[in-house]
Design an enzyme around this catalytic site. Structure first.
Site, PDB file in Angstrom:
ATOM      1  N   ARG A 264     -16.916  -9.052 -14.641  1.00 35.56           N
ATOM      2  CA  ARG A 264     -16.083  -9.761 -15.428  1.00 35.56           C
ATOM      3  C   ARG A 264     -16.864 -10.725 -16.238  1.00 35.56           C
ATOM      4  NH1 ARG A 264     -11.429 -14.603 -13.756  1.00 35.56           N
ATOM      5  NH2 ARG A 264     -11.798 -15.207 -15.799  1.00 35.56           N
TER       6      ARG A 264
ATOM      7  N   GLU B 161     -21.878   1.501  -1.097  1.00 32.93           N
ATOM      8  CA  GLU B 161     -21.486   1.079  -0.125  1.00 32.93           C
ATOM      9  C   GLU B 161     -21.939   2.160   1.447  1.00 32.93           C
ATOM     10  OE1 GLU B 161     -21.111  -1.357   2.199  1.00 32.93           O
ATOM     11  OE2 GLU B 161     -20.396  -0.216   3.483  1.00 32.93           O
TER      12      GLU B 161
ATOM     13  N   CYS C 216     -16.185 -10.313  10.321  1.00 32.48           N
ATOM     14  CA  CYS C 216     -14.887 -11.600  10.967  1.00 32.48           C
ATOM     15  C   CYS C 216     -13.919 -11.283  11.763  1.00 32.48           C
ATOM     16  CB  CYS C 216     -14.710 -12.734  10.166  1.00 32.48           C
ATOM     17  SG  CYS C 216     -16.710 -13.075   9.015  1.00 32.48           S
TER      18      CYS C 216
ATOM     19  N   TYR D  90      -9.495  -4.951  -1.267  1.00 24.40           N
ATOM     20  CA  TYR D  90      -9.734  -3.642  -2.259  1.00 24.40           C
ATOM     21  C   TYR D  90     -10.366  -2.682  -1.098  1.00 24.40           C
ATOM     22  CZ  TYR D  90      -9.722  -7.147  -5.840  1.00 24.40           C
ATOM     23  OH  TYR D  90      -8.998  -8.453  -6.503  1.00 24.40           O
TER      24      TYR D  90
ATOM     25  N   VAL E 174     -28.316   3.682   0.212  1.00 24.77           N
ATOM     26  CA  VAL E 174     -30.069   4.249  -0.430  1.00 24.77           C
ATOM     27  C   VAL E 174     -31.005   3.719   0.001  1.00 24.77           C
ATOM     28  CG1 VAL E 174     -31.195   2.032  -2.220  1.00 24.77           C
ATOM     29  CG2 VAL E 174     -28.719   2.521  -2.376  1.00 24.77           C
TER      30      VAL E 174
ATOM     31  N   TYR F 160      -2.711 -40.973   6.945  1.00 26.63           N
ATOM     32  CA  TYR F 160      -2.278 -41.634   7.972  1.00 26.63           C
ATOM     33  C   TYR F 160      -0.530 -41.191   8.521  1.00 26.63           C
ATOM     34  CZ  TYR F 160       0.888 -44.025  11.115  1.00 26.63           C
ATOM     35  OH  TYR F 160       1.467 -44.541  12.841  1.00 26.63           O
TER      36      TYR F 160
END
Lengths: 448, 448
Positions: free
Chosen positions: A22, A33, A43, A62, A81, A425
């Site tokens: 960006r 990856e 998670c 994604y 890698v 409250y």
């Protein structure tokens, strides 16, 4: 063309890549990856195992194709890698059998954490399962399918969340924890006992103060042996914690800090120029303990990734200021959260403190549906500054109490500040004296 | 013996009496209440009318007898203070037909607020109901028992909460609000429209931008007439707001502030020596607007009472620092909250601001049960300091978002501070990018 290479497609890596993209539309941004999934959510593994989340694909934000198309980030999946050359500014990547070199101008390391497995006989047996990566969800589900009794080694977050998942799948669960409490590194013992009690009530065979010695079996696992007992089990889940995945950084002399994780400054720079690191791989500054800690959690990873990506693209434009130690989990409908400094950490760090644990209702006394929850609060003895809070209860509102306290603690509020804060409250959502205000009042010893 | 007299047994008065008692065991503490209930919760009236709370007795924390026995506070119920003599330090009280004088050394005024009823023809008809005091709950229930169509005048908190209660009792509800939105003094119009839409969906006949002109009827109410329409109704609830109950203070020259409510300093002292005031009767300092406001709500009343009681007993030992404008309500399962400065207030106070409203999910995208909620956030244009937040959504967690924001705003955090705060994450309770952090990011316009 300038090239920014990011290693690791999890929270930190994906955030770094997206941010660099960006801020520097002219650069090429490349995300590498090892598995076939990026922007994934480890998670969520327990919920995918349980079937609450339908498939492992639901755990990603994604797909690699979407990330390439929508974010204009080149993505190499199933690519490992294997080496970094900081002088020539190249990485060697392995995809299948071929090895290729890719050059970079800026490099962001986000290789995350890996399970720390105990070195005991039998640890390499089939059906000894570690919880690492959403890509393995289907494998874990298959492994557990025909098993009835599951041993979970470790009573931390992952152990507890997997215990919940297995219980819902109708499995019998034996949990072995070597310390004398669940969540030993995060929750103090008084509150941990409330959690243990509830877990046992729900059917977990919880064995505290037992250490795994051996896993026995041949084709199939037969039993786990601890320093006190033996238990027949059909599978074993190892949830004994994680450690930073420093395989690559070690090779090229990237400095590790006091915690053993990679040391970075607030710009997420490592000791090697043009190499940034972010996420579970790195240690973070703890704003209350005023020292580096290693707390591998997704929210910080995301933000560190964002800082690393922004600075890789534009130079020192963002700083990551650190954490205050917020963490949360749940077991069934028992919600558990903490922030700041625990009593245990206060002792370890020679902080003079006072602590109180109160019980409070979540709604006005007359409004139906309120439950009793436990709140623990710590103040620094002299300053009366609030330095820690923990909460446990069968209402998700306890998580929000700790979110509130994370700001209270970070902003160095004392008990009088909290007492006079303008928390809301309404009978349906809080008592007129908010539970956190009651805790502050109790700690004031009659002053408020 | 030193005598501390407190007038009014609601939140502020009871807190003041309890605090004075605790800090000054040697003094006599006397609480005077006009009705037969003390430590009562007017916020619970709608729930008592609905039957969710079984009886009006459930709305009190202490009965007068318990307060006398457990707190050692003398309580005079059904006793009205008709005059105060600040020079002779006496109050004249009326119980039944007899009038008696009681002397005091310190006096705390906590006479609260009373409904501000529109002066229209028919306002005094039977079955025109105001929501004032829990003591009247049974009367309200009886009045509504045989009625089918109820007109509610006013779309503020009380109007909305009564609408919910009446809907659950199977009544038809026509709500008349003279401005062009519900909650006109607290929520901005964009979010108010989400609330209106939901109220209409649930069956409320909501009439905005209509002003009550007349209530018609003889033995029974027949219709309400507005500037645009006529509606057949069987009863009318007046929920057009409240005003400070300054009947006594006017008589003796206690100073009112810019808002029309009693002016006090941070010690809750009035302009007359040894006379304190607290609760809905007084105006409060707004920490963000940096001026006095009149926001009559129970949490501040309780704390002001505590400060007034402490200082009446011990001199200037506590200060009430003010509020940031937190308020909350709900309609059915739609939770509504706000804190800080609204867009409307920003305009009125010449604050240069930017505002954004975002939609966010309450849980991780893959975790079941998440809902979409709306969060509005305001920042001060130059400093980027966050000055206001509002949230609406079908999950009580939006109330907690506003509690968090009340601290964020009070502590003068800017959007970068919020972005890097250590709010919690777990799939079951939040997305990994917390909705508040997303709002901060959106306001940063690409910086974060």
């Amino acid at each position: 063309m300038r090239r920014i290479v990011v290693i690791g497609g999890g929270a930190a890596g994906a955030s770094a890549a997206a941010r660099a993209r960006r801020l520097d539309p002219g650069a090429e941004v490349l995300l590498i990856e090892k598995t076939d999934m990026i922007t994934h959510a480890p998670c969520g593994i327990p919920y995918a195992v349980e079937g609450l989340v339908k498939s492992r694909e639901d755990l990603v934000t994604y797909t690699p194709e979407e990330f390439e198309r929508e974010r204009k980030i080149r993505v190499l999946i199933n690519t490992e890698v294997v080496d970094i050359d900081p002088d020539k500014k190249k990485v060697s990547v392995k995809k299948g059998d071929s090895i290729e070199e890719i050059s970079w101008d800026k490099l962001v390391l986000a290789t995350g954490a890996i399970p720390a497995t105990p070195k005991v006989p039998g640890i390499d047996l089939r059906d000894v399962i570690t919880i690492r990566h959403p890509a393995e969800t289907d494998f874990i589900k298959r492994s557990l399918e025909d098993k009835n009794v599951i041993g979970i080694i470790g009573g931390g977050y992952i152990g507890i969340e997997m215990a919940e998942a297995l219980l819902r799948l109708g499995k019998k669960v034996i949990m072995i924890e070597m310390t004398d409490q669940v969540l030993p590194t995060t929750i103090d013992k008084d509150l941990a006992e409330i959690i243990s009690k509830y877990m046992i009530e729900k059917g977990i065979d919880l064995r505290l103060s037992e250490r795994l010695i051996e896993i026995r079996g041949r084709e199939r696992i037969e039993k786990i042996v601890t320093d006190k007992n033996e238990y027949k089990v059909d599978a074993v889940i190892i949830a004994t914690g994680v450690r930073p995945n420093t395989y690559l950084t070690e090779k090229i002399g990237i400095k590790r800090g006091v915690t053993g994780a990679v040391e970075v400054n607030e710009f997420m720079e490592t000791n090697i120029e043009d190499i940034y690191a972010a996420g579970d791989l790195v240690e973070k500054y703890h704003k209350i303990l005023k020292k580096k800690v290693w707390i591998p959690l997704a929210p910080a990873a995301n933000k560190e990734g964002q800082v690393a990506g922004a600075n890789a693209a534009k130079g020192r434009i963002l700083r990551f200021p650190g954490v205050v130690g917020t963490a949360t989990t749940k077991f069934e409908d028992l919600y558990i959260a903490r922030t700041g400094v625990s009593e245990k950490e206060a002792v370890e760090n020679n902080i003079k403190y006072e602590a109180k644990t109160i019980r409070a209702r979540t709604k006005a006394h007359y409004y139906p549906g309120g439950v009793e929850v436990y709140i623990k609060m710590l103040i620094e003895e002299n300053s009366k500054r609030i330095i820690g809070a923990q909460a446990v209860g069968r209402d998700p509102v306890v998580i929000s109490y700790i979110d509130i306290m994370s700001i209270v603690i970070e902003r160095e509020m004392n008990i009088e500040d909290l007492f006079f804060s303008d928390l809301s409250y309404m009978p349906a959502t809080a008592p007129v004296w908010h539970p956190l205000i009651v805790a502050a009042r109790v700690l004031s010893k009659g002053l408020l």
